[in-house]
Design a protein around this motif. Structure first.
Motif, PDB file in Angstrom:
ATOM      1  N   ALA A 208       0.822  -1.202   0.000  1.00 56.32           N
ATOM      2  CA  ALA A 208       0.000   0.000   0.000  1.00 56.32           C
ATOM      3  C   ALA A 208       0.860   1.258   0.000  1.00 56.32           C
ATOM      4  CB  ALA A 208      -0.925   0.000   1.220  1.00 56.32           C
ATOM      5  N   VAL A 209       1.953   1.225   0.751  1.00 55.53           N
ATOM      6  CA  VAL A 209       2.875   2.360   0.772  1.00 55.53           C
ATOM      7  C   VAL A 209       3.442   2.605  -0.619  1.00 55.53           C
ATOM      8  CG1 VAL A 209       5.071   3.224   1.668  1.00 55.53           C
ATOM      9  CG2 VAL A 209       3.457   2.076   3.208  1.00 55.53           C
ATOM     10  N   ILE A 210       3.957   1.561  -1.252  1.00 60.81           N
ATOM     11  CA  ILE A 210       4.543   1.693  -2.583  1.00 60.81           C
ATOM     12  C   ILE A 210       3.477   2.111  -3.595  1.00 60.81           C
ATOM     13  CG2 ILE A 210       5.721   0.468  -4.447  1.00 60.81           C
ATOM     14  CD1 ILE A 210       7.440   1.080  -1.983  1.00 60.81           C
ATOM     15  N   GLY A 211       2.273   1.581  -3.442  1.00 63.54           N
ATOM     16  CA  GLY A 211       1.211   1.930  -4.368  1.00 63.54           C
ATOM     17  C   GLY A 211       0.904   3.416  -4.376  1.00 63.54           C
ATOM     18  N   VAL A 212       0.940   4.048  -3.194  1.00 60.13           N
ATOM     19  CA  VAL A 212       0.670   5.479  -3.124  1.00 60.13           C
ATOM     20  C   VAL A 212       1.875   6.288  -3.589  1.00 60.13           C
ATOM     21  CG1 VAL A 212       0.160   7.412  -1.574  1.00 60.13           C
ATOM     22  CG2 VAL A 212      -1.044   5.231  -1.297  1.00 60.13           C
ATOM     23  N   VAL A 213       3.054   5.979  -3.046  1.00 61.14           N
ATOM     24  CA  VAL A 213       4.251   6.782  -3.340  1.00 61.14           C
ATOM     25  C   VAL A 213       4.667   6.650  -4.807  1.00 61.14           C
ATOM     26  CG1 VAL A 213       6.684   7.139  -2.792  1.00 61.14           C
ATOM     27  CG2 VAL A 213       5.049   6.647  -0.957  1.00 61.14           C
ATOM     28  N   ALA A 214       4.827   5.406  -5.259  1.00 64.49           N
ATOM     29  CA  ALA A 214       5.296   5.184  -6.628  1.00 64.49           C
ATOM     30  C   ALA A 214       4.163   5.214  -7.644  1.00 64.49           C
ATOM     31  CB  ALA A 214       6.028   3.841  -6.703  1.00 64.49           C
ATOM     32  N   GLY A 215       3.022   4.629  -7.293  1.00 62.98           N
ATOM     33  CA  GLY A 215       1.921   4.536  -8.234  1.00 62.98           C
ATOM     34  C   GLY A 215       1.134   5.820  -8.383  1.00 62.98           C
ATOM     35  N   GLU A 216       0.570   6.302  -7.291  1.00 66.89           N
ATOM     36  CA  GLU A 216      -0.310   7.460  -7.379  1.00 66.89           C
ATOM     37  C   GLU A 216       0.445   8.778  -7.568  1.00 66.89           C
ATOM     38  OE1 GLU A 216      -3.156   7.636  -4.221  1.00 66.89           O
ATOM     39  OE2 GLU A 216      -3.547   5.468  -4.276  1.00 66.89           O
ATOM     40  N   PHE A 217       1.645   8.881  -6.986  1.00 61.91           N
ATOM     41  CA  PHE A 217       2.379  10.145  -7.064  1.00 61.91           C
ATOM     42  C   PHE A 217       3.648  10.055  -7.907  1.00 61.91           C
ATOM     43  CE2 PHE A 217      -0.402  10.714  -3.475  1.00 61.91           C
ATOM     44  CZ  PHE A 217      -0.826  12.028  -3.628  1.00 61.91           C
ATOM     45  N   GLY A 218       3.882   8.925  -8.553  1.00 62.96           N
ATOM     46  CA  GLY A 218       4.954   8.818  -9.541  1.00 62.96           C
ATOM     47  C   GLY A 218       6.360   8.923  -9.010  1.00 62.96           C
TER      48      GLY A 218
END
Length: 262
Positions: A208-218
């Motif tokens: 979930a952390v990676i999904g937000v940092v890398a996924g949602e905010f690039g």
């Protein structure tokens, strides 16, 4: 000893006293303010009492450090009542975590290094049951000034606490940071170890952390190190806020790069 959030010492005095015994064992003289053991319902009704004790403790030249009794959920109500001039003119150690981060951030913005680490009831009271290296680390951070500090690996983790309440969804908190532009002004993220998570839950948390940092905010380029011993976990690190540190992901080392005690 101050209770800027929940009145834990009145609810579980034996736990609070265990923590005080640890501090007395280190040769410290303990001073309790009127709010320290006040009933929890009284503290919730009266943030002015809590704020007054924080102001008095900073103003008192005989006080070298403020250690919070435990966290809670409403210390933000103290901020408008704190005397910024008095606090800024009287730097002291301020130690705590959880809801006490509100105070740590407030005092840090006044130019004072603050310390994210164990509170009296959550961390210090349990030191006898934790690896000896944990007690040594906390003592060194508070009593033994040094130019640098390489953080220790404790070798074990406690999963013995009951869950007092459900935490807020991790994604929501990280999105708030992202929307504020935090990810564009930092060079790495350290994530504390969630308490009582099994392997699958820990993996989902990190995803979930990676999904937000890398996924949602690039920010796939931003180093993220998870499962670290700070926050709601035992044994904990003490992290000085406002001190430069080096994160080496290859050697898996976090090192303070400058003194944290003046």
């Amino acid at each position: 000893m101050v209770s800027p959030s929940w009145g834990g010492p009145s609810a579980f005095p034996h736990v609070f006293d265990h923590g005080l015994a640890v501090l007395r064992g280190w040769g410290l003289e303990i001073r309790e303010y009127p709010s320290t053991r006040a009933p929890a319902d009284e503290l919730r009704r009266d943030p002015a009492l809590r704020a007054r004790d924080v102001n008095l403790a900073f103003a008192d030249p005989g006080v070298r450090a403020l250690i919070t009794s435990i966290g809670g959920d409403d210390s933000i109500r103290l901020l408008s009542l704190l005397d910024a001039d008095v606090i800024a003119a009287n730097p002291k150690i301020l130690l705590g975590f959880s809801d006490s981060v509100t105070l740590l951030a407030f005092v840090r913005r006044l130019g004072i290094v603050t310390f994210h680490g164990p509170s009296v009831m959550a961390g210090l009271a349990q030191l006898a049951a934790l690896p000896p290296a944990c007690g040594s680390h906390v003592h060194e951070m508070l009593f033994e000034p040094a130019a640098t500090c390489r953080y220790p690996a404790f070798g074990q983790v406690s999963h013995g606490y009951p869950s007092w309440r459900e935490p807020a969804p991790v994604g929501r908190i990280l999105r708030s940071f992202g929307a504020l532009g935090v990810f564009d002004s930092i060079v790495g993220i350290l994530v504390g170890r969630p308490r009582d998570h099994d392997g699958d839950e820990a993996a989902a948390f990190e995803a979930a952390v990676i999904g937000v940092v890398a996924g949602e905010f690039g920010r796939a380029d931003l180093p993220v190190v998870a499962n670290l011993p700070f926050g709601h976990t035992d044994p904990p690190w003490v992290l000085p806020l406002g001190v430069r540190a080096t994160l080496d992901v290859e050697t898996q080392a976090l090192t303070l790069a400058e003194p944290w005690l003046a």
